[in-house]
Design a protein around this motif. Structure first.
Motif, PDB file in Angstrom:
ATOM      1  N   MET A 235      30.763  -7.211 -55.347  1.00 10.58           N
ATOM      2  CA  MET A 235      30.876  -6.438 -54.119  1.00 10.58           C
ATOM      3  C   MET A 235      30.413  -5.009 -54.365  1.00 10.58           C
ATOM      4  SD  MET A 235      34.268  -5.739 -51.740  1.00 10.58           S
ATOM      5  CE  MET A 235      34.464  -7.474 -51.379  1.00 10.58           C
ATOM      6  N   LYS A 236      29.663  -4.467 -53.414  1.00  8.15           N
ATOM      7  CA  LYS A 236      29.196  -3.093 -53.538  1.00  8.15           C
ATOM      8  C   LYS A 236      30.149  -2.173 -52.779  1.00  8.15           C
ATOM      9  CE  LYS A 236      25.075  -0.234 -53.413  1.00  8.15           C
ATOM     10  NZ  LYS A 236      23.632  -0.176 -53.139  1.00  8.15           N
ATOM     11  N   ILE A 237      30.781  -1.260 -53.509  1.00  7.18           N
ATOM     12  CA  ILE A 237      31.843  -0.418 -52.951  1.00  7.18           C
ATOM     13  C   ILE A 237      31.465   1.045 -53.109  1.00  7.18           C
ATOM     14  CG2 ILE A 237      34.290   0.198 -53.103  1.00  7.18           C
ATOM     15  CD1 ILE A 237      34.776  -2.592 -54.323  1.00  7.18           C
ATOM     16  N   LEU A 238      31.607   1.792 -52.020  1.00 12.88           N
ATOM     17  CA  LEU A 238      31.357   3.230 -52.032  1.00 12.88           C
ATOM     18  C   LEU A 238      32.698   3.944 -51.879  1.00 12.88           C
ATOM     19  CD1 LEU A 238      29.609   5.770 -51.900  1.00 12.88           C
ATOM     20  CD2 LEU A 238      29.214   5.293 -49.474  1.00 12.88           C
ATOM     21  N   ILE A 239      33.069   4.730 -52.898  1.00  9.83           N
ATOM     22  CA  ILE A 239      34.315   5.493 -52.880  1.00  9.83           C
ATOM     23  C   ILE A 239      33.973   6.954 -52.629  1.00  9.83           C
ATOM     24  CG2 ILE A 239      36.349   6.199 -54.205  1.00  9.83           C
ATOM     25  CD1 ILE A 239      36.025   3.621 -55.841  1.00  9.83           C
ATOM     26  N   VAL A 240      34.570   7.523 -51.609  1.00  5.60           N
ATOM     27  CA  VAL A 240      34.369   8.934 -51.300  1.00  5.60           C
ATOM     28  C   VAL A 240      35.632   9.688 -51.695  1.00  5.60           C
ATOM     29  CG1 VAL A 240      33.984  10.632 -49.477  1.00  5.60           C
ATOM     30  CG2 VAL A 240      32.756   8.453 -49.430  1.00  5.60           C
ATOM     31  N   GLY A 241      35.486  10.586 -52.681  1.00  6.72           N
ATOM     32  CA  GLY A 241      36.632  11.328 -53.198  1.00  6.72           C
ATOM     33  C   GLY A 241      36.960  10.903 -54.613  1.00  6.72           C
ATOM     34  N   ALA A 242      36.827  11.839 -55.546  1.00  6.42           N
ATOM     35  CA  ALA A 242      37.091  11.533 -56.956  1.00  6.42           C
ATOM     36  C   ALA A 242      38.357  12.239 -57.424  1.00  6.42           C
ATOM     37  CB  ALA A 242      35.902  11.945 -57.818  1.00  6.42           C
ATOM     38  N   GLY A 243      39.308  12.402 -56.516  1.00  9.50           N
ATOM     39  CA  GLY A 243      40.597  12.961 -56.885  1.00  9.50           C
ATOM     40  C   GLY A 243      41.476  11.911 -57.530  1.00  9.50           C
TER      41      GLY A 243
ATOM     42  N   GLN B 219      22.528  12.207 -45.398  1.00  7.13           N
ATOM     43  CA  GLN B 219      21.576  12.095 -46.502  1.00  7.13           C
ATOM     44  C   GLN B 219      22.298  11.783 -47.807  1.00  7.13           C
ATOM     45  OE1 GLN B 219      18.098  12.116 -46.358  1.00  7.13           O
ATOM     46  NE2 GLN B 219      18.492  11.297 -48.417  1.00  7.13           N
ATOM     47  N   VAL B 220      23.460  12.428 -48.023  1.00  4.51           N
ATOM     48  CA  VAL B 220      24.231  12.140 -49.238  1.00  4.51           C
ATOM     49  C   VAL B 220      24.676  10.685 -49.245  1.00  4.51           C
ATOM     50  CG1 VAL B 220      26.398  12.638 -50.465  1.00  4.51           C
ATOM     51  CG2 VAL B 220      24.992  14.516 -49.608  1.00  4.51           C
ATOM     52  N   LEU B 221      25.121  10.183 -48.099  1.00  6.42           N
ATOM     53  CA  LEU B 221      25.537   8.786 -48.020  1.00  6.42           C
ATOM     54  C   LEU B 221      24.348   7.853 -48.245  1.00  6.42           C
ATOM     55  CD1 LEU B 221      28.019   8.885 -44.989  1.00  6.42           C
ATOM     56  CD2 LEU B 221      28.579   8.704 -47.413  1.00  6.42           C
ATOM     57  N   THR B 222      23.190   8.246 -47.741  1.00  5.80           N
ATOM     58  CA  THR B 222      21.981   7.446 -47.980  1.00  5.80           C
ATOM     59  C   THR B 222      21.666   7.393 -49.469  1.00  5.80           C
ATOM     60  OG1 THR B 222      21.062   8.033 -45.817  1.00  5.80           O
ATOM     61  CG2 THR B 222      19.517   7.254 -47.493  1.00  5.80           C
ATOM     62  N   ASP B 223      21.734   8.555 -50.140  1.00  3.39           N
ATOM     63  CA  ASP B 223      21.481   8.608 -51.586  1.00  3.39           C
ATOM     64  C   ASP B 223      22.490   7.762 -52.362  1.00  3.39           C
ATOM     65  OD1 ASP B 223      19.426  10.343 -51.026  1.00  3.39           O
ATOM     66  OD2 ASP B 223      20.553  12.163 -51.546  1.00  3.39           O
TER      67      ASP B 223
ATOM     68  N   ASP C 178      23.311  -0.481 -47.900  1.00 10.10           N
ATOM     69  CA  ASP C 178      23.620  -1.866 -48.276  1.00 10.10           C
ATOM     70  C   ASP C 178      24.976  -1.977 -48.969  1.00 10.10           C
ATOM     71  OD1 ASP C 178      22.897  -0.563 -50.583  1.00 10.10           O
ATOM     72  OD2 ASP C 178      21.602  -2.169 -51.341  1.00 10.10           O
ATOM     73  N   THR C 179      25.919  -1.160 -48.534  1.00  7.30           N
ATOM     74  CA  THR C 179      27.271  -1.169 -49.098  1.00  7.30           C
ATOM     75  C   THR C 179      28.159  -2.139 -48.318  1.00  7.30           C
ATOM     76  OG1 THR C 179      27.206   1.059 -50.022  1.00  7.30           O
ATOM     77  CG2 THR C 179      29.348   0.254 -49.346  1.00  7.30           C
ATOM     78  N   ASP C 180      29.040  -2.852 -49.030  1.00 10.11           N
ATOM     79  CA  ASP C 180      29.960  -3.800 -48.391  1.00 10.11           C
ATOM     80  C   ASP C 180      31.245  -3.141 -47.921  1.00 10.11           C
ATOM     81  OD1 ASP C 180      28.367  -6.189 -49.010  1.00 10.11           O
ATOM     82  OD2 ASP C 180      28.892  -5.727 -51.090  1.00 10.11           O
ATOM     83  N   MET C 181      31.672  -2.103 -48.646  1.00 14.19           N
ATOM     84  CA  MET C 181      32.964  -1.497 -48.349  1.00 14.19           C
ATOM     85  C   MET C 181      32.942  -0.006 -48.622  1.00 14.19           C
ATOM     86  SD  MET C 181      36.693  -2.288 -50.069  1.00 14.19           S
ATOM     87  CE  MET C 181      36.709  -3.967 -49.430  1.00 14.19           C
ATOM     88  N   LEU C 182      33.505   0.768 -47.678  1.00 18.37           N
ATOM     89  CA  LEU C 182      33.708   2.205 -47.869  1.00 18.37           C
ATOM     90  C   LEU C 182      35.197   2.465 -48.062  1.00 18.37           C
ATOM     91  CD1 LEU C 182      32.798   5.311 -47.495  1.00 18.37           C
ATOM     92  CD2 LEU C 182      33.667   4.990 -45.168  1.00 18.37           C
ATOM     93  N   ILE C 183      35.521   3.249 -49.083  1.00 19.87           N
ATOM     94  CA  ILE C 183      36.904   3.685 -49.291  1.00 19.87           C
ATOM     95  C   ILE C 183      36.884   5.207 -49.335  1.00 19.87           C
ATOM     96  CG2 ILE C 183      38.920   3.608 -50.803  1.00 19.87           C
ATOM     97  CD1 ILE C 183      37.884   0.956 -51.914  1.00 19.87           C
ATOM     98  N   ALA C 184      37.335   5.839 -48.249  1.00 16.34           N
ATOM     99  CA  ALA C 184      37.319   7.299 -48.150  1.00 16.34           C
ATOM    100  C   ALA C 184      38.707   7.845 -48.447  1.00 16.34           C
ATOM    101  CB  ALA C 184      36.867   7.729 -46.761  1.00 16.34           C
ATOM    102  N   VAL C 185      38.852   8.477 -49.613  1.00 17.68           N
ATOM    103  CA  VAL C 185      40.181   8.896 -50.075  1.00 17.68           C
ATOM    104  C   VAL C 185      40.176  10.343 -50.567  1.00 17.68           C
ATOM    105  CG1 VAL C 185      41.124   6.613 -50.619  1.00 17.68           C
ATOM    106  CG2 VAL C 185      39.655   7.753 -52.290  1.00 17.68           C
ATOM    107  N   THR C 186      39.432  11.227 -49.900  1.00 15.96           N
ATOM    108  CA  THR C 186      39.503  12.642 -50.253  1.00 15.96           C
ATOM    109  C   THR C 186      40.852  13.190 -49.799  1.00 15.96           C
ATOM    110  OG1 THR C 186      38.684  13.605 -48.183  1.00 15.96           O
ATOM    111  CG2 THR C 186      37.039  12.764 -49.734  1.00 15.96           C
ATOM    112  N   SER C 187      41.148  14.425 -50.151  1.00 15.18           N
ATOM    113  CA  SER C 187      42.418  15.047 -49.743  1.00 15.18           C
ATOM    114  C   SER C 187      42.383  15.523 -48.301  1.00 15.18           C
ATOM    115  CB  SER C 187      42.741  16.228 -50.670  1.00 15.18           C
ATOM    116  OG  SER C 187      41.706  17.192 -50.632  1.00 15.18           O
ATOM    117  N   SER C 188      41.238  15.405 -47.637  1.00 16.02           N
ATOM    118  CA  SER C 188      41.072  15.870 -46.261  1.00 16.02           C
ATOM    119  C   SER C 188      41.014  14.684 -45.300  1.00 16.02           C
ATOM    120  CB  SER C 188      39.791  16.698 -46.136  1.00 16.02           C
ATOM    121  OG  SER C 188      39.435  16.882 -44.784  1.00 16.02           O
ATOM    122  N   ASP C 189      41.986  14.596 -44.389  1.00 20.12           N
ATOM    123  CA  ASP C 189      41.966  13.537 -43.373  1.00 20.12           C
ATOM    124  C   ASP C 189      40.688  13.609 -42.553  1.00 20.12           C
ATOM    125  OD1 ASP C 189      44.491  12.969 -44.247  1.00 20.12           O
ATOM    126  OD2 ASP C 189      45.523  13.594 -42.417  1.00 20.12           O
TER     127      ASP C 189
END
Length: 462
Positions: free
Chosen positions: A1-9, A56-60, A65-76
């Protein structure tokens, strides 16, 4: 599965660590280059430095072609905007966002398809509070997890000398409680897993995982562990929003004292809690403050600040000064493993409390619930069995005939729906039926793919 995680906290890093070892293709986006560099040096993943609200950052990052986004930054706000971009621009099918503002719970349309288009929301702080409430209900337990919308419970305890089953074989649990649906699914002794047989003798200090129907969970725990005296006096210390939520859950049931060093927060907590808690201004890592709080009369001390070291120090001091039991929020895994079961009875993390919701989405197959156990080393899954004897490897078959990976155990089935649902403890002769919810204990995460393949339905079924 291709997973994109936003937030490296803290949460993003823990999620990446949990998922990267399972043959997932992981990309992490964060605007902090040091965090990205650290992750890339430790794990086999791709890191992108940048603001994820930029298309553009998300494109890079490969969002197309991502299956799942997990957005877990400290900002709602960031997490929700990224979810919206993932849906509208990149059509990512699964979009999970971390939200901390509990007020938004009352506005599901804003978070869902009519608003920011999340497919799922995780509320880490609320998950932590809910989990603490379960531990307070069973003070003898070190973990409590629910399946089948609360019908079944998986309870982990550390056995003690003098308990009814100490020095006795596992089969005696069923002799002592003949009318109770219960089964011991795993035993760890000095951190090593034992094969659970009816003749296995339990020893003091064993870490025992037992599945049971929730209505009889108290009886089961009493067999495994001498019952603690009932909790009456609880001291909460640390992050004010978490202590407030927890105090509200506990109000009216216990005598609550809340330690808070910020004067403004003390006034706010006082307004919110009124007479349901005693507010004390002071630093919970101070021996003098703890003594003034009357810590020697405390049945349970819970440290919940943002700083692991402060929570460890506060819990150790509280224990030294007479607190009966202590729980500390410790997010660094190494610290948690070191302190768990020492003078600190239980360590837990915000990430672990919330990880179940994420795991459920990542697992292949129809997973109704998933929990990380033993600080991420093991898992328990509730998997819906679909298909028939021709399209499924499990439906219509005896559990004893299934090629389960070594150490994996099917502990129970939940059969039926709504008011007709019931819990069935599994044995070798139990036959799995279509739409059964199967509760599987997996002692090592490396075995998860084998379990997923076992429950996969042939394409023809659909």
């Amino acid at each position: 599965m291709k997973i994109l995680i936003v937030g490296a906290g803290r949460i993003g890093t823990s999620v990446a660590e949990s998922l990267v070892s399972e043959a997932n293709d992981i990309t992490v986006v964060d605007n902090n280059s040091e965090r990205i560099s650290d992750l890339q040096s430790r794990f086999d993943l791709r890191g992108i430095v940048g603001n994820a609200t930029s298309p553009q950052v998300l494109t890079d990052a490969g969002a197309a072609d991502t299956d799942m986004l997990i957005a877990v930054t400290s900002s709602d706000e960031t997490n929700l905007v990224v979810s919206l971009l993932a849906a509208r621009i990149f059509n990512i099918p699964t979009r999970i966002a971390r939200v901390r503002n509990n007020e938004l719970r009352g506005y599901p349309r804003i978070l869902g398809e009519e608003g920011f288009e999340t497919t799922s929301i995780i509320w880490p702080e609320q998950a932590l509070v809910d989990y603490l409430v379960k531990l307070i209900d069973f003070p003898e337990a070190i973990q409590v997890q629910l399946f089948g919308e609360g019908l079944a419970s998986l309870i982990a305890v550390r056995t003690r000398g003098g308990s009814p089953l100490i020095g006795r074989p596992v089969r005696d649990l069923y002799t002592h409680l003949p009318d109770v649906e219960a089964r011991i699914v795993a035993i760890f002794r000095r951190n090593r897993r034992l094969e659970v047989q009816p003749s296995t003798i339990l020893e003091a200090g064993d870490e025992v995982f037992c599945l049971c129907d929730t209505q009889h969970s108290r009886q089961v725990v009493n067999e495994l562990c001498l019952r603690d005296r009932p909790l009456r006096n609880i001291v909460l210390a640390g992050k004010s929003n978490i202590t407030l939520s927890l105090a509200k859950e506990l109000q009216g049931k216990y005598n609550i004292r809340v330690l808070e060093k910020d004067t403004k927060e003390v006034k706010k907590l006082s307004r919110e809690l009124g007479d349901d808690a005693i507010l004390i201004e002071g630093d919970f890592t101070s021996e003098d403050v703890l003594s003034a709080t009357g810590i020697e009369t405390c049945d349970l001390f819970i440290a919940l600040s943002d700083t692991d070291e402060n929570n460890i120090l506060g819990a150790l001091l509280a224990k030294k000064l007479g607190a009966e039991k202590t729980i500390a929020l410790v997010n660094r895994k190494a610290y948690g493993d070191l302190m768990q079961g020492s003078q600190i009875d239980i360590t837990l993390s915000t990430t672990t409390a919330a990880l179940g919701e994420l795991i459920r989405h990542v697992r292949r197959g129809d997973v109704a619930a998933a929990y990380s156990l033993r600080r991420g080393a093991a898992e328990a899954l509730e998997i819906v069995a679909h298909g028939n004897k021709h399209s499924s490897k499990v439906v219509g078959r005896r559990i004893g005939s299934l090629p389960l990976p070594e150490g994996c155990t099917i502990g129970a089935l939940i059969r039926g729906t709504d008011e007709d649902a019931s819990v069935l403890m599994a044995d070798h002769d139990t036959v799995i039926e279509a739409e059964d919810h199967v509760i599987v204990f997996v002692p090592s995460k490396r075995l998860i793919p084998k379990i997923e393949r076992l429950f996969t339905v042939d394409v023809g079924f659909f």
